[in-house]
Each structure stands twice: as C-alpha cells, then as structure tokens.
Motif scaffolding. Structure first.
Motif, PDB file in Angstrom:
ATOM      1  N   ASN A 195       0.817  -1.217   0.000  1.00  0.00           N
ATOM      2  CA  ASN A 195       0.000   0.000   0.000  1.00  0.00           C
ATOM      3  C   ASN A 195       0.846   1.260   0.000  1.00  0.00           C
ATOM      4  N   ILE A 196       2.024   1.176  -0.599  1.00  0.00           N
ATOM      5  CA  ILE A 196       2.909   2.348  -0.666  1.00  0.00           C
ATOM      6  C   ILE A 196       2.382   3.305  -1.719  1.00  0.00           C
ATOM      7  N   GLN A 197       2.219   4.581  -1.356  1.00  0.00           N
ATOM      8  CA  GLN A 197       1.698   5.598  -2.243  1.00  0.00           C
ATOM      9  C   GLN A 197       2.631   6.798  -2.268  1.00  0.00           C
ATOM     10  N   THR A 198       2.357   7.712  -3.168  1.00  0.00           N
ATOM     11  CA  THR A 198       3.151   8.944  -3.272  1.00  0.00           C
ATOM     12  C   THR A 198       3.042   9.724  -1.957  1.00  0.00           C
ATOM     13  N   GLY A 199       4.194  10.157  -1.444  1.00  0.00           N
ATOM     14  CA  GLY A 199       4.227  10.908  -0.195  1.00  0.00           C
ATOM     15  C   GLY A 199       4.559  10.067   1.027  1.00  0.00           C
ATOM     16  N   ASP A 200       4.490   8.736   0.888  1.00  0.00           N
ATOM     17  CA  ASP A 200       4.816   7.880   2.033  1.00  0.00           C
ATOM     18  C   ASP A 200       6.306   7.922   2.300  1.00  0.00           C
ATOM     19  N   LYS A 201       6.628   7.564   3.552  1.00  0.00           N
ATOM     20  CA  LYS A 201       8.024   7.429   3.970  1.00  0.00           C
ATOM     21  C   LYS A 201       8.382   5.958   3.915  1.00  0.00           C
ATOM     22  N   VAL A 202       9.538   5.655   3.346  1.00  0.00           N
ATOM     23  CA  VAL A 202       9.944   4.260   3.211  1.00  0.00           C
ATOM     24  C   VAL A 202      11.418   4.127   3.561  1.00  0.00           C
ATOM     25  N   ILE A 209      17.855  11.779  -5.533  1.00  0.00           N
ATOM     26  CA  ILE A 209      16.748  10.992  -6.085  1.00  0.00           C
ATOM     27  C   ILE A 209      17.276   9.634  -6.514  1.00  0.00           C
ATOM     28  N   VAL A 210      16.594   8.588  -6.105  1.00  0.00           N
ATOM     29  CA  VAL A 210      16.951   7.230  -6.492  1.00  0.00           C
ATOM     30  C   VAL A 210      15.686   6.513  -6.933  1.00  0.00           C
ATOM     31  N   LYS A 211      15.886   5.453  -7.706  1.00  0.00           N
ATOM     32  CA  LYS A 211      14.778   4.624  -8.150  1.00  0.00           C
ATOM     33  C   LYS A 211      14.941   3.228  -7.562  1.00  0.00           C
ATOM     34  N   ARG A 212      13.831   2.668  -7.100  1.00  0.00           N
ATOM     35  CA  ARG A 212      13.841   1.332  -6.525  1.00  0.00           C
ATOM     36  C   ARG A 212      12.548   0.622  -6.882  1.00  0.00           C
ATOM     37  N   HIS A 213      12.641  -0.708  -6.914  1.00  0.00           N
ATOM     38  CA  HIS A 213      11.443  -1.515  -7.051  1.00  0.00           C
ATOM     39  C   HIS A 213      10.719  -1.509  -5.714  1.00  0.00           C
ATOM     40  N   VAL A 214       9.406  -1.633  -5.728  1.00  0.00           N
ATOM     41  CA  VAL A 214       8.630  -1.566  -4.499  1.00  0.00           C
ATOM     42  C   VAL A 214       9.013  -2.672  -3.523  1.00  0.00           C
ATOM     43  N   SER A 215       9.516  -3.804  -4.045  1.00  0.00           N
ATOM     44  CA  SER A 215       9.918  -4.921  -3.199  1.00  0.00           C
ATOM     45  C   SER A 215      11.157  -4.593  -2.390  1.00  0.00           C
ATOM     46  N   HIS A 216      11.911  -3.583  -2.823  1.00  0.00           N
ATOM     47  CA  HIS A 216      13.146  -3.200  -2.126  1.00  0.00           C
ATOM     48  C   HIS A 216      12.911  -2.083  -1.118  1.00  0.00           C
ATOM     49  N   THR A 217      11.673  -1.802  -0.809  1.00  0.00           N
ATOM     50  CA  THR A 217      11.358  -0.749   0.160  1.00  0.00           C
ATOM     51  C   THR A 217      10.414  -1.284   1.213  1.00  0.00           C
ATOM     52  N   LYS A 218      10.395  -0.568   2.326  1.00  0.00           N
ATOM     53  CA  LYS A 218       9.474  -0.937   3.402  1.00  0.00           C
ATOM     54  C   LYS A 218       8.885   0.363   3.925  1.00  0.00           C
ATOM     55  N   LYS A 219       7.555   0.350   4.006  1.00  0.00           N
ATOM     56  CA  LYS A 219       6.838   1.548   4.426  1.00  0.00           C
ATOM     57  C   LYS A 219       7.028   1.781   5.921  1.00  0.00           C
ATOM     58  N   VAL A 220       7.213   3.058   6.249  1.00  0.00           N
ATOM     59  CA  VAL A 220       7.361   3.445   7.655  1.00  0.00           C
ATOM     60  C   VAL A 220       6.070   4.108   8.084  1.00  0.00           C
TER      61      VAL A 220
END
Length: 924
Positions: free
Chosen positions: A795-802, A840-851
C-alpha cells in the motif's frame, strides 16, 4: 533613263524599307523532310544556291528552325533549272495583310484625258524588298547542302501581293499621273510634255529608292496600252474585248449535252436576261427524251439572242475586290473554259469575265485530272490582276482536285509544277457536279483555234525528269519495252488517260492514282519514273553498287525511281547481302519485356555487386522485386562462400525467396552458389552476358547508390554510414512505381525514421487476435509467478516514507534496510522514485518498506552508522544500473495470491537463469 537590268553584283533592294510578315503563332509549325532531287542535277542546284547567296537573296541557316519547306527543281528547255520553294504548308500560318488593292473604277477619273502612256515593269519585284529578321524563319527551306532562308520577299508568300502594293504605292505617292497595280506601273499624260515630265519624275523616285526595272518589258510613250483588263488609248477607255470574245464566238451546239450545258450557263445568269423562258423554249425542246436532235434556223436565232444577252450583262465590266469572288473552270477534251463571278450583298451572281482556250495537241493527250488541273491554273493566271491579293473560291467539277490541291498533297510532277505557280494566291477549292458547272459550256462551245501550250516548258520538264531518273545502266528503250509488257502498268496507263479509276479497283497503283501521270507507255509518280516488274531486281543491283546501307540505298533510289513496295524490297535486298551483314551494326534492341509483378514480398530477388570502394570493399546489394525493399552489405571478399554466408544471414531473418536474378559474375555462376540455391529450393536466373538491362531493378538501384557514394566521398564522410542512411531513406519512401514504401509492402507497416508521422500520434490498429492471446497468456503467467513468489499487496503511495533495502552489504551483520527514510516522489507501477536530501533514487517496491507515521521520527545516528551508511551509498552509486530489480507484474492495487498469508518473512534472492528470483523458503 531606265535602270540597267544586268549590271549588278548584289541584287538591289529598295532603300530603307524592310517588310514584316504577319504570323499566326497558333498554327503548329511544320518541319518537312528533304525532297530528294536527281543526283545528276545536284551540281546545278548548288550553283543556283551559290548565285542566290552572292546576290544577297538567301542566307545560310545554322541553328534549328521551326518551319522547314522543301524545294522543287523545275527544268527549263536547254538544260537550265529553276528552284522553287514549296511554301504551301507555311502559307497556312502567314496572315493576309487585307490591304485594299485598287480597282479600275478608282483609276478611271485619272485616266480620262490621257493621250500618251508608259508602262514600267520591275525585275523580280518581290526580291527587291528586304525581309525583316523576325520574318525570315518561316521561309526556311532544306536542300542537300543544308538549310537556307530568304532575306528578301519571295513569290511563294501568299501575302506578298498586298505587301508589295502597299510599299510601292507609298513610294510613288508623290508622283503625278502615276498608277500602280502590284508591280505594273503606268505613267500617263494628256500632252507629250506632261507625260515626259511625269515619267522623268517617276524614274527619279525609283532610282532614288534603288528600284531595278526590266528594260526589255517596259513600254515608253505609246498611244495604246492594256491595263487591268481594259484598253487605254487616246480615244478613251474600252473594256478588253477578250472578256466577251469567248461568248460571242460560241459555236452552235451539236449534241443534247452541249445544249444542256449552254442552258445551264444561261439559267444561272437568267436574272439579267429579259424574256428568258420565251428565248430558251426552242432550245429546251431539243433536250426532250423523245426528240431527235436537229439544229434549225429557229434554234440558231434563239442561240444568237442568248449569246448577245450574255455579252451585254449589266455588270460585266465592273469588279469590286470587296465582294465575294469565285472562279469556275472546266476542261473539255479539246478546250478550257473559265468564268469569273462576283456575288453582291444579296448573293446574286454577276459575271465579270469569260475566258476560253483550246488545248494543244500535247495537252489533249493529258489525263482528265491533268486537264482539269490545267483549267484551274490557267484560269487563275488569266485573271491574275483580279485575283491577286484576294481570298477567292476555285470551283471544279473534278472531285480528285479537292485532294490534289491540298497543301499536304504530293501531286504528279506536271501538276506539282502548276501548283507552285499558285502559291501566292489564297483560294479554297470547291467541288460542284458537272451539271451545275457553268464553265462547262465555255470549254465545249468555244471556237477551236490552234494555240500553243499553256505551259510550254512542261514537256521539257517531264522529259528531263525521265532522263535524270533512268539508271545509267538502263536505257529509256529498256523501260519503254518492259512497261509495255507489264500488265499492271499497261492497265494503269489506260486508267490514268481515261480517268476511269473505280473505288473497288484492285490495281496496285490505285492508292497512288492522284500522284501518277503517264508519258506514252511509261508512268511517273511525281518526278520519279515507275520501274516495271522485270527491271526492279536489276535496278536494285545497280543501286547497291558500293554496298550502301538501307537508308543510303533508299535515298539513292527515291531520288530517281519508284514502284509499289520499293522500300520493303530494298530492305530485303540489303539484308540478303552477306558482305553487308558481316560488317553491319548490331540490331536495335527489341521492345522491352517487363518483369511480372510478384504476388507477394520476398519472392523474387535481384542481387548484384558494385565497387570497389576506396577502401577496396565491395557493396553487395539485394532488392525485392515486389516491395523494392533493399539490403546492403559491405564485403572485404566477394567469393561465393562469402556471398552465401551473407545471404544465409539475410534469409534467416526474412525467409527464402522463390528465385534470385543475378548477372554472370564468377560468384554467381560457381557450383557452390548453384548448389546453395538448389538446396534451398531457389531458382537461379542469370541475365544474358553483356546485357545488364535484363537486371534493370538492381542496376537502377546501383546508380542511386553510386550517387550517394560519390557525395560521401567528395565530402570525406564515412561511406558505410552514408549508405545506411540511404537504405533507411529508400525503405521508408513511397516508391515511384508502386506508390507504397518498400517497408510497408515488405512488413505491412512503415518503419520509423527521423521524420514525424501521424502514426506517432494515432497508433495503428493492432491484431485483435494477437492482443487477446497476449493478455490471456500474460495473465496465466502472472498468476503462476505470483504463487511461486508468494506475492502480497502493498500500500505504498506517493508521499509515504519508506526505508530502502541495502543491496550491497559489507558483511552479514549489516541490516537489510537502511535506517534513513526516503519520501516517495512518484510511483509508476511497481517502480518508485524516491528523494532524500535532494538525492533521487529509483527502486522496485519490493526493495522498500513503508514506515508508519508513528515510526517516522528519525533518531540521531552515531558516527559509526553514518560512516557505514555513507560507504554503502557510495557502493550503491558505483553499482548504478547493475542493481537488479525483481520482475514483478503486480499492479499497485494487486492482491495477495494466498489469503492465508498473514505475516511477512524476509525476502531472499537467488540468481537463477540469469535473473534474480526470490528464494522459496521451506520453513513454516
């Protein structure tokens, strides 16, 4: 004193006057070919041309000319010749001046008290007028010595009479007691003193204008002179007796036909004859079918009364050039007749003059066509002073003359000679049946007196043509003898003399009947003698001496002789000459045989090699006959093995064709190349040796390629790169023949180049079946892969912290995720764009975790952590694009594959088949 007519080196021209011709530029110019003349008179023609050049009458033409007319050689007694230019076609574009010629009525008041007369005649009057530079081109004529044109006004120009009348009238306008009609000048006076003074003044004016007179034809100080059909004398002005002499001397009719002919003339002019019905009653009784022809005193009285009435017609002496004018002429077996008519505003006919002439013994032997032609020409010249400068009608009852008198006709030699005398007249030939020809009685009932021939030099002209036309090894007696024995010539002579050609005639001379004339048992076509059948082979052998080619031999024969099919026989004779065949030029190419348009792309190919380039490379060109799609390869070597290798690579992409067309280069005729084609079921077609046109498609392409190579080489460019640009340009450009680009015909689509296209905005319709299949297969693959990877919804969206996963770790103790928080700047599918401290970096969503928001407060990091993090960031930056992302087809709103999955386990990656894949854990 009259100017001397012989002592001059350059023919004089009227001083300070140049005349222009009015040209109708809407008439298409005609370039007529050279009309061959007998070789024996070529030297005389050259002498005449040289004389005209020296006299400044003609000049050479060195450049092209829109108008070209032929010359006709007229033979004179004694062996001399005269050159005439056939201006009949050119005259169609020369406009008449419409300058009013004077009438005798306008002269009558001036001549009323004249007692003494002088008549002056000019030498070659028209040649004394210089022709303007712009008007000379239409007088261009062609000879065997090249082309020439007139610098002076010439007799053959139809507007010459009006031009000359206007010019000379202006010159003589200051002179008293002086009149001119064309080149005839008359000076008169009521006393000798007045006459001499006026004559001296006229001669001074002529001398000052450099006008040359003919002393032999000038009459000075005479008491009687004929001028414009009238007799001028001290007693007054009288009409020329010749106007009515023919009618007054009519002999009585001897047959019903002659009575009918005479009454036709009387009835035509009956409006002016009182009591016409009563006067003609006795004569009409003779024409009844049951009546026997008997000429009585009553018939003679009626006949005389009608003759006198015709001789006293009220308008017989008056001529108005503004009225419609008609000349009716006819020929009987023994005489010629002509009637000059004019029509008033009510179109009522008025007789101006009658004329008749008996035929000489020679003229009576003419064919009927020649007699009728002679009647027209004689009639026009008899009434020259009436008809010159006018548009008039020329009426005949002989139908063939409509064709013969056309400007495009090729009449017999005798008639051609007469037609040239009518060039300066503007007339229209009209055919009327014999019953309505009013000149018929004039030619039949005239008194027969022994007269000389109208054209006394005509027979000499014809005999000279025969003499010049007979091959030297043949005698005239040979031709006469053979003509008598030739059945076709003997029959044709009878037809010509009796004018008895029938429309169903099968005689081989029938199509040329209007161009033939007879002379005893022989026939002439134009100025060429017709060779009998038995002498034709001998004539061909004589003409082939020296082994001339077809064109030269035809030209040699056409200058002298003719027979039906002469061109074909000449061609066959030359083709049978073995000596000529061995040294002859190769045959001209046959009609082109075009390649059949293939049924589809990449079926029929053409291949060729061109080069070498400056770097010693060769260009191998392959082109498809259907689409014109081309492939270009650069080769260091051009052996069959190398050619086969490159063709194999091309065919692996585009498939095997049905056939290949190639030339006879060693690469394409080798056994290896033939075996390659045979093994791949390809038909090899090779062009004929030394005939590259047979492979025209690739040869045309080679010219285009060579052009680009020359441009690139001259500018120092990379030749291979330039040819690649050319290939792209060629394959995307609509072809001039098919109207479609090669790529569109080859692949069903236009490949993209640098120029924008509408397809960049509106994509073409895709194949529905392929699209549906693609969606179905991708969905099945997604479901299978999601299960294998144990995918869950995020459920990661624009503006979230990850937090971002550490992709490079120094050791196993380093945490999986960096403690620093990144903000999601943008999400596109499963790809995230993150930002932290302007980085600025680019990542796949699987490489991030929402805070979560509660956990987003960052704690201060120790120096060791910052050092470790900094090293890690540097390592990730060095790795760059080598960071591997997981191929995940889940959209942002995807659902977990397994509803039972409730907890998230650490994701482990393994490299499998070149891709990073999640390792499947077996622990529960």
């Amino acid at each position: 004193m009259v100017n001397n007519t012989t002592k001059y080196t350059t023919f004089p021209k009227i001083k300070d006057i140049t005349v222009k011709l009015s040209i109708d530029h809407t008439i298409k110019p005609v370039k007529q070919p050279l009309r061959r003349i007998p070789i024996a008179v070529e030297a005389q023609v050259e002498e005449k041309l040289k004389e005209a050049l020296q006299n400044d009458i003609i000049e050479h033409v060195t450049g092209p000319s829109e108008w070209i007319s032929p010359i006709v050689v007229i033979f004179k007694p004694g062996g001399d010749i005269r050159l005439c230019v056939d201006m009949r076609r050119a005259n169609q574009a020369i406009l008449r001046e419409n300058y009013p010629l004077p009438t005798f009525e306008s002269f009558m008041t001036k001549l009323k008290n004249a007692k003494l007369f002088s008549k002056l005649d000019l030498v070659s009057a028209y040649h004394q007028l210089e022709l303007h530079e712009e008007s000379r081109a239409i007088t261009t004529f062609i000879t065997h010595k090249g082309m020439f044109r007139y610098k002076r006004l010439m007799f053959g120009v139809n507007s010459a009479p009006e031009i000359f009348q206007r010019t000379l009238e202006g010159i003589l306008s200051p002179c008293e007691n002086c009149l001119n009609y064309l080149d005839d000048i008359i000076v008169f006076g009521s006393t000798e003193e007045e006459h001499d003074r006026c004559l001296a003044n006229v001669l001074d004016v002529l001398h000052n204008h450099n006008i040359l007179l003919n002393d032999n034809k000038c009459l000075k100080k005479v008491k009687e002179v004929k001028f414009l059909g009238h007799k001028l004398s001290a007693e007054g002005i009288d009409a020329d007796d010749r106007k009515v002499e023919t009618i007054i001397n009519f002999r009585p009719p001897t047959t019903k036909e002659e009575v009918r002919s005479f009454l036709g003339l009387v009835t035509y002019l009956g409006k002016f004859i009182p009591d016409l019905g009563t006067t003609t009653e006795f004569l009409r009784q003779l024409m009844k079918h049951e009546a026997k022809f008997t000429w009585t005193e009553a018939h003679q009285t009626s006949f005389n009364r009608l003759k006198n009435a015709l001789a006293k017609l009220p308008t017989l002496s008056y001529f108005d050039p503004n009225l419609r004018t008609r000349l009716v002429a006819d020929a009987s077996p023994v005489a010629l007749g002509a009637v000059l008519l004019q029509f008033d505003e009510q179109q009522c006919p008025h007789v101006i003059s009658f004329a008749s002439k008996s035929l000489s013994d020679t003229e009576r032997r003419y064919s009927q066509t020649e007699k009728e032609s002679l009647a027209l020409v004689w009639g026009v010249e008899r009434f020259y002073f009436y008809l010159s400068g006018l548009d008039f009608e020329l009426v005949t009852d002989h139908k063939p003359l409509e064709v013969i008198f056309k400007p495009t006709s090729k009449p017999p030699a005798r008639i051609e000679r007469w037609l040239l005398r009518l060039q300066s007249f503007k007339f229209k030939i009209i055919y009327q049946s014999g019953k309505s020809n009013i000149a018929d009685s004039v030619s039949r009932l005239c008194q027969i007196a022994k007269e000389g021939s109208f054209d006394q030099d005509s027979d000499g002209h014809i005999f000279t043509i025969i003499e010049k036309s007979i091959p030297k090894a043949l005698s005239i007696s040979d031709i006469v003898t053979a003509s008598k024995e030739d059945d076709e010539i003997r029959v044709a002579v009878g037809k010509i003399n009796q004018d008895s050609w029938e429309t169903t005639e099968k005689n081989i001379y029938f199509p040329f009947r209007w161009e033939l004339t007879s002379l005893g048992p022989m026939i002439l076509r134009g100025n060429k003698i017709v060779i009998p059948q038995t002498l034709r082979q001998r004539t061909l052998e004589l003409a082939h001496e020296g082994h001339p080619g077809e064109t030269v031999m035809k030209r040699r024969l056409r200058a002298k002789v003719w027979w039906p099919g002469i061109d074909r026989e000449t061609e066959n004779f030359v083709k049978r000459c073995r000596d000529c065949l061995t040294v002859a030029q190769p045959n001209r190419p046959p009609f082109m045989s075009r390649h059949k348009f293939p049924e589809g792309p990449w079926q029929y190919l053409a291949v060729d090699l061109m080069g070498p380039l400056p770097n010693q490379e060769m260009v191998f060109v392959v082109i498809d006959y259907y689409s014109r799609y081309q492939e270009i390869k650069f080769l260091k070597q051009t052996t069959s093995i190398i050619i086969i290798k490159h063709l194999t690579e091309i065919f692996s992409r585009l498939g095997f064709p049905k056939s290949i067309r190639a030339d006879n280069g060693r690469q394409f005729v080798s056994q290896e190349f033939k075996t390659f084609c045979k093994n791949n079921n390809i038909t090899l077609m090779q062009t004929p040796p030394y005939w590259p046109q047979a492979n025209g498609e690739v040869e045309n392409m080679n010219r285009s390629i060579l052009k680009r190579l020359q441009i690139g080489y001259s500018n120092g460019m990379d030749l291979q790169n330039e040819l690649h640009k050319f290939t792209l340009m060629h394959n995307v450009t609509p072809h001039g023949t098919t109207g479609k680009s090669p790529s569109e015909l080859m692949f069903g689509r236009n490949i993209k180049d640098k120029i924008p296209s509408i397809t960049d905005i509106d994509a073409e319709n895709v194949n529905e079946e392929a699209r549906d299949s693609d969606i179905l297969k991708k969905q099945k693959g997604k479901e299978k892969e999601d299960i294998a990877r144990r995918a869950i919804e995020d459920n990661i969206q624009t503006g979230d912290k990850v937090l971002v996963k550490n992709m490079v770790v120094a050791n196993e103790l380093v945490p999986r995720f960096d403690k620093r928080e990144y903000e999601v700047l943008r999400r596109e599918g499963n790809e995230l764009t993150l930002i932290r401290d302007s980085k600025i970096v680019k990542r796949h969503v699987s490489h991030t975790k929402k805070v979560s928001q509660e956990e987003s407060l960052e704690r201060p990091s120790t120096r060791e952590e910052e050092s470790t993090t900094s090293e890690r960031d540097q390592a990730e930056a060095d790795q760059g694009s080598q960071n591997t992302t997981i191929a995940d087809a889940n959209p942002p709103t995807g659902r977990p594959s397994h509803p039972d999955q409730s907890r998230v386990e650490p994701l482990k990656l393994i490299r499998k088949e070149g891709l990073w894949r999640p390792a499947i854990s077996h622990k529960r």
